[in-house]
Enzyme design. Sequence first.
Site, PDB file in Angstrom:
ATOM      1  N   ASP A 216      -3.181   6.689  -6.354  1.00  0.00           N
ATOM      2  CA  ASP A 216      -2.234   6.918  -5.252  1.00  0.00           C
ATOM      3  C   ASP A 216      -1.614   5.569  -4.908  1.00  0.00           C
ATOM      4  OD1 ASP A 216      -0.833   7.388  -2.966  1.00  0.00           O
ATOM      5  OD2 ASP A 216      -2.436   8.463  -1.923  1.00  0.00           O
TER       6      ASP A 216
ATOM      7  N   PHE B 104      -6.886   7.576   2.415  1.00  0.00           N
ATOM      8  CA  PHE B 104      -5.821   8.199   3.210  1.00  0.00           C
ATOM      9  C   PHE B 104      -4.740   8.678   2.258  1.00  0.00           C
ATOM     10  CE2 PHE B 104      -2.001   8.819   5.601  1.00  0.00           C
ATOM     11  CZ  PHE B 104      -2.452   9.409   6.767  1.00  0.00           C
TER      12      PHE B 104
ATOM     13  N   LYS C 251       7.280   6.542  -0.126  1.00  0.00           N
ATOM     14  CA  LYS C 251       7.693   5.463   0.775  1.00  0.00           C
ATOM     15  C   LYS C 251       8.870   4.640   0.253  1.00  0.00           C
ATOM     16  CE  LYS C 251       3.052   5.014   2.818  1.00  0.00           C
ATOM     17  NZ  LYS C 251       3.142   5.444   4.200  1.00  0.00           N
TER      18      LYS C 251
HETATM   19  N1  PXG Z   1      -0.943   8.107   0.258  1.00  0.00           N
HETATM   20  C1  PXG Z   1      -1.090   6.889   0.819  1.00  0.00           C
HETATM   21  C2  PXG Z   1      -1.876   5.835   0.109  1.00  0.00           C
HETATM   22  C3  PXG Z   1      -0.491   6.624   2.051  1.00  0.00           C
HETATM   23  O1  PXG Z   1      -0.641   5.421   2.611  1.00  0.00           O
HETATM   24  C4  PXG Z   1       0.364   8.894   2.077  1.00  0.00           C
HETATM   25  C5  PXG Z   1      -0.244   9.087   0.849  1.00  0.00           C
HETATM   26  C6  PXG Z   1       1.131  10.041   2.694  1.00  0.00           C
HETATM   27  O2  PXG Z   1       2.490   9.806   2.754  1.00  0.00           O
HETATM   28  P1  PXG Z   1       3.420  10.610   3.805  1.00  0.00           P
HETATM   29  O3  PXG Z   1       4.805  10.277   3.378  1.00  0.00           O
HETATM   30  O4  PXG Z   1       3.105  12.046   3.658  1.00  0.00           O
HETATM   31  O5  PXG Z   1       3.076  10.081   5.186  1.00  0.00           O
HETATM   32  C7  PXG Z   1       0.242   7.649   2.695  1.00  0.00           C
HETATM   33  C8  PXG Z   1       0.874   7.463   4.037  1.00  0.00           C
HETATM   34  C9  PXG Z   1       1.057   8.117   9.232  1.00  0.00           C
HETATM   35  C10 PXG Z   1       0.668   7.054   8.302  1.00  0.00           C
HETATM   36  O6  PXG Z   1       1.313   7.822  10.392  1.00  0.00           O
HETATM   37  C11 PXG Z   1       0.831   7.218   6.951  1.00  0.00           C
HETATM   38  C12 PXG Z   1       0.435   6.215   6.091  1.00  0.00           C
HETATM   39  C13 PXG Z   1      -0.091   5.046   6.591  1.00  0.00           C
HETATM   40  C14 PXG Z   1      -0.242   4.890   7.932  1.00  0.00           C
HETATM   41  C15 PXG Z   1       0.136   5.893   8.812  1.00  0.00           C
HETATM   42  O7  PXG Z   1       1.096   9.277   8.828  1.00  0.00           O
HETATM   43  N2  PXG Z   1       0.492   6.318   4.742  1.00  0.00           N
END
Ligand code: PXG
Length: 399
Positions: A225, A140, A254
């Site tokens: 990541d 993800f 984050k």
């Molecule tokens: N890489 C990882 C490992 C993540 O967990 C992202 C990139 C993307 O980050 P942004 O700031 O663009 O969301 C994540 C995000 C959601 C959601 O609802 C996002 C994450 C985990 C659970 C839900 O978009 N992680």
Amino acid sequence: MKSEDFMKLDDTYAAHTYHPIEVVIERAEGAWVYDVDGNKYLDFLSAYSAVNQGHCHPRILAAAEAQMRRVTLTSRAFYNDQMGPFLKQLCELTGYEMAVPMNTGAEAVETALKIARKWGYQMKGVPDNQAEIIVCEGNFAGRTISIISFSSEEQYKEEFGPLTPGFKMVPYGDADALAEAITPNTVAFLVEPIQGEGGVNVPPAGYLKRAAEICAAHNVLFMADEIQTGLGRTGALLCSDHDGVRPDVVTLGKALSGGFYPVSAVLADRRVLGLFRPGDHGSTFGGNPLGSAVARAALDVLVDEGLVDRSREMGAYFMGRLRRIESDHIKEVRGKGLLIGVEMASLARPYCDELRDAGILCKDTHATVVRFAPPLVISKDEIDWAMERIEPILSNGHQ
Ligand code: PXG
């Protein structure tokens, strides 16, 4: 207005891209959140690890307030007096030579993909438009078109094509599969040291080390990541540190802002990030003075409050207690530091709903996993308070 009224508004006016747990939060402090009906909860999600420093940390708040009175946005058309000090602090903390400041996690990943391709064409001599990037099943990394193009989740991609080419998928945790997938056109391997959204999947011991060695042997960038796993979440500053691995490229997001503001970054050495030229990449808000000031304070808090060690200690205590729950409903408790997944024998969502009623906020992930990821400032007493409520709900005898 009561909770139902707010939920109705969301339901009417917000596109239905989420299925939230039914709680309407109006304020938060440390590890606690409060809803509009006067109930309080311990937060075991931390906005997907964005509030590692605890909600509304007073030191980050003070930095944000002060900066808001000075200047918030200059764009990168001009220099500002916050971005340089922020990136110096970040580079010195993590041991990298340069960084690209962005906003969301997805933007940081997109930036990493772009620099990997550029590096491949310039430094590895990959023929034009032939660069390949290897990713893992269950990854993800966000929701942009290019990022969903390499997702293994059908729903993320369905009806969003045409998708971006240039990605190859290998099973997570299988270093041999990575070695086999590499071709002369492979420029990078993008991997989460623990897959967060994929279900808190901890790869086999030695996997990251071998993967990094395979990448080095084939002149492929090893890109971690760490947007969810970084900045103390797993009991190390970077989760890669547990395995003694130094990635060529790291993405952070984050908790880089302690949840105040979207701040992300890509870290690497000059041999990689030095390839960007003016005009190659950018963002109106990336590196802005407000975000930079917030991030400086967020990093200060992480270091000054020893949150990395705290995550390791509290994580070991909490995971130990979860593992001692006698329950046929629980298949596995896994994770590192305060990133913990409890794999249930059935759907996790009903457990999350019951936990909410008991004052514990968490969110199911990957259907059957209850993820517990509290702010790193959580105390032992607070974990004990939570365990009194978690244990009866997850244990035998509970339907
Ligand atoms: N890489 C990882 C490992 C993540 O967990 C992202 C990139 C993307 O980050 P942004 O700031 O663009 O969301 C994540 C995000 C959601 C959601 O609802 C996002 C994450 C985990 C659970 C839900 O978009 N992680």
